[in-house]
Write a protein that holds these residues in place. Sequence first.
Motif, short mmCIF file in Angstrom:
data_model
loop_
_atom_site.label_atom_id
_atom_site.label_comp_id
_atom_site.label_asym_id
_atom_site.label_seq_id
_atom_site.Cartn_x
_atom_site.Cartn_y
_atom_site.Cartn_z
N ARG A 117 14.72 -8.79 0.15
CA ARG A 117 15.82 -7.91 0.54
C ARG A 117 16.51 -8.49 1.76
N LYS A 170 9.92 -6.31 -9.63
CA LYS A 170 10.61 -7.16 -10.60
C LYS A 170 9.97 -6.94 -11.98
N MET A 216 8.38 0.50 -5.37
CA MET A 216 9.55 0.93 -6.16
C MET A 216 10.83 0.23 -5.71
N ALA A 217 10.91 -0.11 -4.45
CA ALA A 217 12.12 -0.74 -3.92
C ALA A 217 12.19 -2.23 -4.25
N ASP A 241 0.82 -1.21 0.00
CA ASP A 241 0.00 0.00 0.00
C ASP A 241 0.86 1.26 0.00
N LEU A 242 2.15 1.11 0.22
CA LEU A 242 3.05 2.26 0.18
C LEU A 242 3.87 2.17 -1.12
N MET A 243 3.78 3.22 -1.91
CA MET A 243 4.30 3.12 -3.28
C MET A 243 5.82 3.07 -3.37
N SER A 244 6.52 3.67 -2.38
CA SER A 244 7.98 3.57 -2.41
C SER A 244 8.44 2.15 -2.15
N ASP A 245 7.63 1.39 -1.41
CA ASP A 245 7.96 -0.03 -1.19
C ASP A 245 7.84 -0.79 -2.51
N ARG A 283 0.13 5.73 -11.32
CA ARG A 283 1.36 6.35 -11.83
C ARG A 283 2.59 5.53 -11.45
N THR A 284 2.59 5.02 -10.22
CA THR A 284 3.72 4.18 -9.79
C THR A 284 3.82 2.96 -10.69
N LEU A 320 5.11 3.91 -14.16
CA LEU A 320 6.54 4.20 -14.19
C LEU A 320 7.38 2.93 -14.14
N LEU A 321 6.85 1.90 -13.50
CA LEU A 321 7.58 0.64 -13.34
C LEU A 321 7.23 -0.38 -14.42
N GLN A 348 -1.90 7.96 -7.76
CA GLN A 348 -0.49 7.63 -7.49
C GLN A 348 -0.22 6.13 -7.65
N LEU A 403 -4.46 0.68 -2.09
CA LEU A 403 -4.38 2.12 -2.34
C LEU A 403 -5.07 2.45 -3.66
#
Lengths: 142, 119
Positions: free
Chosen positions: B116, B42, B38-39, B32-36, B58-59, B62-63, B55, B51
């Motif tokens: 990770r 695959k 992005m991190a 639900d958090l878009m930077s996650d 858009r996330t 972009l990916l 955004q 979410l």
Amino acid sequence: MKLKFTIPSMDFSAAGKASTEAKRFLSRLGLDPGLVKRIAIAMYEGEMNIAIHGGGGGAELEISPEKIELLFKDNGPGIADLELAMTEGYSTASEEVRSMGFGAGMGMPNMKRNADSMDVDSKPGAGTRVVLVFNLAKAEPS
Amino acid sequence: MKVEDIVRILDAKVFAGEEQLGLELNSACGADLMSDVMAFVKDRVVLLTGLMNPQALRTADLLDIKVIVFVRGKKPTADLIEMAKEMGMTMMTSKYSMFLACGRLYEAGLRGGGVREID
């Protein structure tokens, strides 16, 4: 070649548009899709940081034969503790911003991870300036 | 796993991008958090998220994520459906929670995802 973008403060309907536009432009140049994705991620994170924390600002994308340089400048309060800001999971985002899907505390780490170099210049009260460099693969000499 | 399999397994309703039901995917990201997103992301990914705003799209765009699933039965607004169509994205809603939706896809053989190391 230089592209300039204005990033408004806390405008979540506009946030992300500059990155989307930049990504389309870079794709059309025929750059490697993996590199385009790295730049798009870093730019999106920078754009969101400026919109959320920076009080608005701008981004410049400069393309040369050797590298792509991405410059961010904002009008915000500056970063008090840069080491902390670079720590994965650390965020000062408000509950409201988190409810929009941001504030994972991965923004600056994601920028660093995707760029070949990152330079941050920030002082409390003086805004923040970030320069990211993405090296372009050199062509083999013929 | 094909997009049409995901629709079936998640008992989902498709709102945009029916033309991509034959697309083959090999990993998933539930966040639900878009930077996650992005991190961890695959290739050939389906994004599962609670979410529901521009955004998230858009996330994904972009990916290069072509398939987005809204969990917990959240139905997208007309604006979001239009945005997904413009982006060439398949958008669907599943009645299942995030946990159950991810579990069902994993159990059905969709196993790829970001890992990770802990420092």
